[in-house]
Design an enzyme around this catalytic site. Structure first.
Site, mmCIF file in Angstrom:
data_model
loop_
_atom_site.group_PDB
_atom_site.id
_atom_site.type_symbol
_atom_site.label_atom_id
_atom_site.label_comp_id
_atom_site.label_asym_id
_atom_site.label_seq_id
_atom_site.Cartn_x
_atom_site.Cartn_y
_atom_site.Cartn_z
ATOM 1 N N ASP A 87 0.874 -1.182 0.000
ATOM 2 C CA ASP A 87 0.000 0.000 0.000
ATOM 3 C C ASP A 87 0.904 1.222 0.000
ATOM 4 O O ASP A 87 2.119 1.124 0.228
ATOM 5 C CB ASP A 87 -0.898 -0.007 1.254
ATOM 6 C CG ASP A 87 -1.795 1.222 1.341
ATOM 7 O OD1 ASP A 87 -2.312 1.660 0.303
ATOM 8 O OD2 ASP A 87 -1.969 1.761 2.444
ATOM 9 N N SER A 88 0.294 2.390 -0.196
ATOM 10 C CA SER A 88 1.053 3.637 -0.134
ATOM 11 C C SER A 88 1.553 3.911 1.284
ATOM 12 O O SER A 88 2.480 4.682 1.475
ATOM 13 C CB SER A 88 0.166 4.794 -0.581
ATOM 14 O OG SER A 88 -0.986 4.842 0.232
ATOM 15 N N CYS A 100 -4.176 -1.260 -2.056
ATOM 16 C CA CYS A 100 -4.348 0.184 -2.162
ATOM 17 C C CYS A 100 -5.280 0.415 -3.344
ATOM 18 O O CYS A 100 -5.011 -0.067 -4.462
ATOM 19 C CB CYS A 100 -2.994 0.837 -2.412
ATOM 20 S SG CYS A 100 -3.079 2.604 -2.782
ATOM 21 N N GLU A 108 -5.117 9.279 9.601
ATOM 22 C CA GLU A 108 -3.708 9.206 10.042
ATOM 23 C C GLU A 108 -3.532 9.951 11.370
ATOM 24 O O GLU A 108 -2.700 9.606 12.195
ATOM 25 C CB GLU A 108 -2.790 9.831 8.989
ATOM 26 C CG GLU A 108 -2.750 9.084 7.667
ATOM 27 C CD GLU A 108 -1.667 8.023 7.611
ATOM 28 O OE1 GLU A 108 -0.763 8.061 8.455
ATOM 29 O OE2 GLU A 108 -1.753 7.159 6.720
ATOM 30 N N CYS A 143 -11.098 3.066 -0.178
ATOM 31 C CA CYS A 143 -9.756 3.467 0.246
ATOM 32 C C CYS A 143 -9.458 2.658 1.495
ATOM 33 O O CYS A 143 -10.342 2.500 2.358
ATOM 34 C CB CYS A 143 -9.711 4.960 0.558
ATOM 35 S SG CYS A 143 -8.160 5.486 1.329
ATOM 36 N N HIS A 193 -7.953 3.248 4.065
ATOM 37 C CA HIS A 193 -8.034 3.966 5.347
ATOM 38 C C HIS A 193 -9.469 4.014 5.903
ATOM 39 O O HIS A 193 -9.664 4.189 7.097
ATOM 40 C CB HIS A 193 -7.556 5.416 5.181
ATOM 41 C CG HIS A 193 -6.074 5.580 5.198
ATOM 42 N ND1 HIS A 193 -5.272 5.092 4.201
ATOM 43 C CD2 HIS A 193 -5.255 6.186 6.098
ATOM 44 C CE1 HIS A 193 -4.014 5.395 4.480
ATOM 45 N NE2 HIS A 193 -3.975 6.058 5.618
HETATM 46 N N1 DGL Z 1 -4.277 3.565 0.663
HETATM 47 C C1 DGL Z 1 -4.728 4.456 -0.356
HETATM 48 C C2 DGL Z 1 -5.933 3.877 -1.104
HETATM 49 O O1 DGL Z 1 -6.498 2.840 -0.722
HETATM 50 C C3 DGL Z 1 -5.083 5.808 0.217
HETATM 51 C C4 DGL Z 1 -3.941 6.625 0.766
HETATM 52 C C5 DGL Z 1 -3.188 7.433 -0.262
HETATM 53 O O2 DGL Z 1 -3.694 8.438 -0.772
HETATM 54 O O3 DGL Z 1 -2.056 7.055 -0.522
HETATM 55 O O4 DGL Z 1 -6.342 4.440 -2.076
#
Ligand code: DGL
Length: 294
Positions: free
Chosen positions: A15-16, A78, A179, A211, A213
């Site tokens: 993931d990012s 992600c 976050e 997403c 998050h």
């Molecule tokens: N984890 C990313 C997603 O599921 C969101 C966070 C980001 O913008 O890097 O899209």
């Protein structure tokens, strides 16, 4: 470089940042004998506002690194990276590569369009809604700016139900709020009410948390959307898809005596990863390695 694709090899997940740990949590609950190598690109987060080419470049670098670590499959945990890079990775990489968008779309269609013939049987706990759903219907999708602009969820939903109404909404402020740990803060509630207004106005029956998050905001989002709207968390559906793909390819780890030791790797700020990570994972993280890519 170590390349091993046997059943005892770990699953690579990336993931990012730390959001993809919600997917790791779902995978380890669904597949308790499997080992995971997780890469969080904390040096380059967020991916949401970045261009598709940049996200694709990052995703390629991480996939190459995971292959070098000997993983047997790659999970793109992600939504933004899935939207911009999954088709290319699936062509370029010899291993199974699984994203989070198709599994989430499938659950959403099963929930909002029970007569569309999408079987939710392999996605336990995400089945068809009962009575009491709104009369207008449709599916809401919330995600980063990149995911929503790509149209990847709408395409995945329409491939299953061509007549589906899809109401998409970018929610770029959600990631920093999560976050920050503000998952039920009054400011977050105010912002969420604004973002969700078009979905509430359209009386959607299901909302995809597009997403990684957003599952942490589930309680707040659910309270704003109301009890008749099904919240779709791609994490659980993706874990089911990972189980399905590994089974199909004969890659499931069968050794019941294995107590899997997972690896957690970040490209920056490992202390922050450790601090926030367990909230996303739903379990303790002992150690975080740091690896620099690019
Ligand atoms: N984890 C990313 C997603 O599921 C969101 C966070 C980001 O913008 O890097 O899209």
């Amino acid at each position: 470089m170590v390349i091993s694709t046997g059943a005892n090899a770990p699953i690579g997940v990336f993931d990012s940042g730390i959001g993809g740990l919600t997917v790791v949590g779902a995978i380890t609950r669904r597949l308790p004998n499997e080992r995971v190598v997780y890469f969080g690109d904390t040096a380059r987060v967020p991916y949401g506002p970045k261009s598709p080419d940049t996200v694709l470049r990052y995703a390629r670098e991480i996939t190459a690194w995971l292959r070098g670590e000997g993983v047997k499959a790659v999970v793109v945990a992600c939504n933004t990276a899935t939207a911009h890079a999954l088709p290319v990775l699936q062509v370029e990489c010899a291993l199974p590569v699984i994203g989070v968008i198709a599994p989430g779309a499938k659950v959403a269609v099963a929930a909002a369009y029970p007569h569309a013939g999408v079987v939710g049987a392999d996605v336990p706990g995400h089945g068809v809604p009962g009575d009491g759903f709104g009369t207008s219907g449709g599916i809401g999708v919330i995600g980063t700016s990149g995911t929503i602009a790509s149209g990847a969820y709408a395409r995945a939903i329409w491939s299953l139900e061509p007549h589906a109404t899809v109401v998409s909404q970018a929610c770029p402020l959600f990631v920093p709020l999560v976050e920050e740990g503000w998952v039920d803060h009054p400011a977050t509630r105010l912002i969420a009410r604004e973002y969700l207004a078009p979905l509430i106005g359209a009386h959607v029956r299901a909302v995809v948390l597009g997403c990684t998050h957003y599952p942490l905001m589930r309680t707040l989002l659910g309270s704003l959307l109301g009890p008749d709207v099904r919240l779709v968390d791609s994490a659980e559906a993706t874990a089911d898809q990972v189980a399905h793909v590994l089974e199909e390819r004969g890659l499931r780890s069968r050794d019941p005596s294995t107590v899997p030791v997972h690896r957690f790797v970040a490209s920056d700020a490992p202390a922050q990863f450790l601090r926030l990570g367990q909230r996303f994972l739903g379990a303790a993280i002992e150690h975080v390695e740091t690896v620099t890519l690019g």
